[in-house]
Scaffold this motif. Sequence first.
Motif, PDB file in Angstrom:
ATOM      1  N   LYS A  75       0.838  -1.153   0.072  1.00  0.00           N
ATOM      2  CA  LYS A  75       0.287   0.080   0.214  1.00  0.00           C
ATOM      3  C   LYS A  75       0.586   1.380   0.193  1.00  0.00           C
ATOM      4  O   LYS A  75       1.728   1.028   0.262  1.00  0.00           O
ATOM      5  CB  LYS A  75      -0.396   0.211   1.039  1.00  0.00           C
ATOM      6  N   PRO A  76       0.750   2.480  -0.114  1.00  0.00           N
ATOM      7  CA  PRO A  76       1.223   3.626  -0.706  1.00  0.00           C
ATOM      8  C   PRO A  76       1.808   3.930   0.621  1.00  0.00           C
ATOM      9  O   PRO A  76       2.446   4.519   0.769  1.00  0.00           O
ATOM     10  CB  PRO A  76       0.606   4.282  -1.629  1.00  0.00           C
ATOM     11  N   THR A  77       1.152   3.637   2.167  1.00  0.00           N
ATOM     12  CA  THR A  77       1.679   3.871   3.027  1.00  0.00           C
ATOM     13  C   THR A  77       2.663   3.041   4.123  1.00  0.00           C
ATOM     14  O   THR A  77       3.351   3.806   4.487  1.00  0.00           O
ATOM     15  CB  THR A  77       0.401   4.360   4.545  1.00  0.00           C
ATOM     16  N   ASP A  78       2.545   2.329   3.066  1.00  0.00           N
ATOM     17  CA  ASP A  78       3.525   1.077   4.029  1.00  0.00           C
ATOM     18  C   ASP A  78       5.101   1.288   3.533  1.00  0.00           C
ATOM     19  O   ASP A  78       6.099   2.090   2.370  1.00  0.00           O
ATOM     20  CB  ASP A  78       3.330  -0.566   3.521  1.00  0.00           C
ATOM     21  N   VAL A  79       6.019   0.786   5.204  1.00  0.00           N
ATOM     22  CA  VAL A  79       7.185   1.094   5.466  1.00  0.00           C
ATOM     23  C   VAL A  79       8.095  -0.322   4.773  1.00  0.00           C
ATOM     24  O   VAL A  79       7.125  -1.426   5.669  1.00  0.00           O
ATOM     25  CB  VAL A  79       7.671   1.582   6.983  1.00  0.00           C
ATOM     26  N   VAL A  80       8.914  -0.857   4.306  1.00  0.00           N
ATOM     27  CA  VAL A  80       8.869  -2.068   3.418  1.00  0.00           C
ATOM     28  C   VAL A  80      10.224  -2.541   3.547  1.00  0.00           C
ATOM     29  O   VAL A  80      11.339  -1.184   3.206  1.00  0.00           O
ATOM     30  CB  VAL A  80       8.811  -1.827   1.786  1.00  0.00           C
ATOM     31  N   ILE A  81      10.118  -3.432   3.927  1.00  0.00           N
ATOM     32  CA  ILE A  81      12.240  -3.809   3.264  1.00  0.00           C
ATOM     33  C   ILE A  81      13.007  -5.014   2.944  1.00  0.00           C
ATOM     34  O   ILE A  81      11.701  -6.232   2.486  1.00  0.00           O
ATOM     35  CB  ILE A  81      12.762  -4.520   5.502  1.00  0.00           C
ATOM     36  N   GLU A  82      13.360  -5.594   1.981  1.00  0.00           N
ATOM     37  CA  GLU A  82      13.479  -6.069   1.183  1.00  0.00           C
ATOM     38  C   GLU A  82      15.385  -6.750   1.410  1.00  0.00           C
ATOM     39  O   GLU A  82      16.380  -5.935   1.772  1.00  0.00           O
ATOM     40  CB  GLU A  82      14.205  -5.793  -0.499  1.00  0.00           C
ATOM     41  N   VAL A  83      15.264  -8.266   1.994  1.00  0.00           N
ATOM     42  CA  VAL A  83      16.447  -8.609   2.236  1.00  0.00           C
ATOM     43  C   VAL A  83      17.048  -9.313   0.473  1.00  0.00           C
ATOM     44  O   VAL A  83      16.456 -10.175   0.502  1.00  0.00           O
ATOM     45  CB  VAL A  83      16.049  -9.575   3.987  1.00  0.00           C
ATOM     46  N   GLY A  84      18.214  -8.301   0.341  1.00  0.00           N
ATOM     47  CA  GLY A  84      18.940  -9.336  -0.271  1.00  0.00           C
ATOM     48  C   GLY A  84      18.309  -8.762  -1.793  1.00  0.00           C
ATOM     49  O   GLY A  84      17.919  -9.033  -2.623  1.00  0.00           O
ATOM     50  N   SER A  85      18.581  -7.381  -2.000  1.00  0.00           N
ATOM     51  CA  SER A  85      18.809  -6.325  -3.067  1.00  0.00           C
ATOM     52  C   SER A  85      18.988  -6.725  -3.933  1.00  0.00           C
ATOM     53  O   SER A  85      18.920  -5.705  -5.060  1.00  0.00           O
ATOM     54  CB  SER A  85      17.772  -4.778  -2.347  1.00  0.00           C
ATOM     55  N   GLY A  86      19.964  -6.873  -4.155  1.00  0.00           N
ATOM     56  CA  GLY A  86      21.470  -7.684  -5.067  1.00  0.00           C
ATOM     57  C   GLY A  86      21.233  -6.130  -6.252  1.00  0.00           C
ATOM     58  O   GLY A  86      22.044  -5.483  -5.662  1.00  0.00           O
ATOM     59  N   SER A  87      20.378  -5.837  -7.387  1.00  0.00           N
ATOM     60  CA  SER A  87      21.041  -4.764  -8.305  1.00  0.00           C
ATOM     61  C   SER A  87      19.999  -3.686  -7.948  1.00  0.00           C
ATOM     62  O   SER A  87      19.754  -3.000  -8.589  1.00  0.00           O
ATOM     63  CB  SER A  87      20.002  -5.354  -9.946  1.00  0.00           C
ATOM     64  N   GLY A  88      19.529  -4.404  -7.162  1.00  0.00           N
ATOM     65  CA  GLY A  88      18.489  -2.825  -6.770  1.00  0.00           C
ATOM     66  C   GLY A  88      16.973  -2.783  -7.447  1.00  0.00           C
ATOM     67  O   GLY A  88      15.826  -2.264  -7.348  1.00  0.00           O
ATOM     68  N   TYR A  89      16.812  -3.917  -8.727  1.00  0.00           N
ATOM     69  CA  TYR A  89      15.353  -3.890  -9.254  1.00  0.00           C
ATOM     70  C   TYR A  89      14.377  -3.269  -8.609  1.00  0.00           C
ATOM     71  O   TYR A  89      13.296  -2.786  -9.047  1.00  0.00           O
ATOM     72  CB  TYR A  89      15.739  -5.231 -10.766  1.00  0.00           C
ATOM     73  N   LEU A  90      14.243  -5.042  -7.752  1.00  0.00           N
ATOM     74  CA  LEU A  90      12.776  -5.610  -7.278  1.00  0.00           C
ATOM     75  C   LEU A  90      12.926  -3.896  -6.174  1.00  0.00           C
ATOM     76  O   LEU A  90      11.497  -3.720  -5.911  1.00  0.00           O
ATOM     77  CB  LEU A  90      13.094  -6.865  -6.493  1.00  0.00           C
ATOM     78  N   ALA A  91      13.768  -4.019  -5.962  1.00  0.00           N
ATOM     79  CA  ALA A  91      13.506  -2.602  -5.103  1.00  0.00           C
ATOM     80  C   ALA A  91      13.119  -1.727  -5.001  1.00  0.00           C
ATOM     81  O   ALA A  91      12.028  -0.905  -4.424  1.00  0.00           O
ATOM     82  CB  ALA A  91      14.789  -2.159  -4.613  1.00  0.00           C
ATOM     83  N   ALA A  92      13.344  -0.707  -6.437  1.00  0.00           N
ATOM     84  CA  ALA A  92      13.193   0.319  -7.620  1.00  0.00           C
ATOM     85  C   ALA A  92      11.267   0.174  -7.829  1.00  0.00           C
ATOM     86  O   ALA A  92      10.627   1.220  -7.876  1.00  0.00           O
ATOM     87  CB  ALA A  92      13.226   0.326  -8.804  1.00  0.00           C
ATOM     88  N   ILE A  93      11.270  -1.826  -8.240  1.00  0.00           N
ATOM     89  CA  ILE A  93      10.074  -1.820  -8.066  1.00  0.00           C
ATOM     90  C   ILE A  93       8.990  -1.398  -6.783  1.00  0.00           C
ATOM     91  O   ILE A  93       7.838  -0.060  -7.038  1.00  0.00           O
ATOM     92  CB  ILE A  93       9.515  -3.403  -8.534  1.00  0.00           C
ATOM     93  N   LEU A  94       9.396  -1.785  -6.095  1.00  0.00           N
ATOM     94  CA  LEU A  94       8.752  -2.058  -4.567  1.00  0.00           C
ATOM     95  C   LEU A  94       8.365  -0.611  -4.260  1.00  0.00           C
ATOM     96  O   LEU A  94       8.055   0.175  -3.708  1.00  0.00           O
ATOM     97  CB  LEU A  94       9.272  -2.159  -3.245  1.00  0.00           C
TER      98      LEU A  94
END
Length: 214
Positions: A75-94
């Motif tokens: 949701k737009p109000t969410d704080v998210v953590i990605e473990v294993g962000s590698g290239s950063g692509y999924l983090a960018a999508i999130l």
Amino acid sequence: MFEKEMERMVDEQLISRGISDLRVLAAFRRVPRHEFVPRDLVDSAYGDFPLPIGEGQTISQPYMVALMTALLEVKPTDVVIEVGSGSGYLAAILSLLAKKVYAVERIGILSKRSGETLQRLGFPNVEVIHADGTLGQIKAAPFDRIIVSAQAEDVPGGLLDQLTIDGIMVIPIGEQGYQELTKITKLAYGLKREEAGGCTFVPLVRGKVASADL
Ligand code: SAH
């Protein structure tokens, strides 16, 4: 430059396989995947497969990234953590779906490179952190959503402690070579576990981040 490849990826790999969340699809149309792969692989960036990103690690297949993202129900109000962000692509999508994304990567060169890429492309609500993500990030916790992009034998307890009530964690659980993509919802009275299909991720490596990685 890669608009056609990107549109084809969304149509043929995501929509045709059942990804229907419009916010997720819109995010995939906005993040230039070719910026997150090594220069000699840009022509394969939108292919239906994972790609090497150096240091023995990989950027996941687009469909897997989309499936994980859709399961996470950000949701737009969410704080998210990605473990294993590698290239950063999924983090960018999130980052396009959430308020704030903490992207934790244990390999120094990958965290540095992905931080630079995300800054250059303009994803200001992503913070890349060089650390062992299985410990979460006590300073930024709790998290509404937790996504683990590496194979785990079981759910790291420390991470689960940092998930809010009603929070969702998506994590590939199983042996090296084959895991079940697992969605865990933290309810007030316990955990709800749902399995979303088989997958193969590189291993989650626990423990101290080696100084050689810094
Ligand atoms: N989602 C990423 C996929 C990266 S592959 C992308 O879009 O590119 C998984 C990553 O997890 C690897 O870069 C690996 O170094 C990292 N990793 C493994 N164990 C880790 C840990 N304990 N903490 C943080 N990162 C870890």
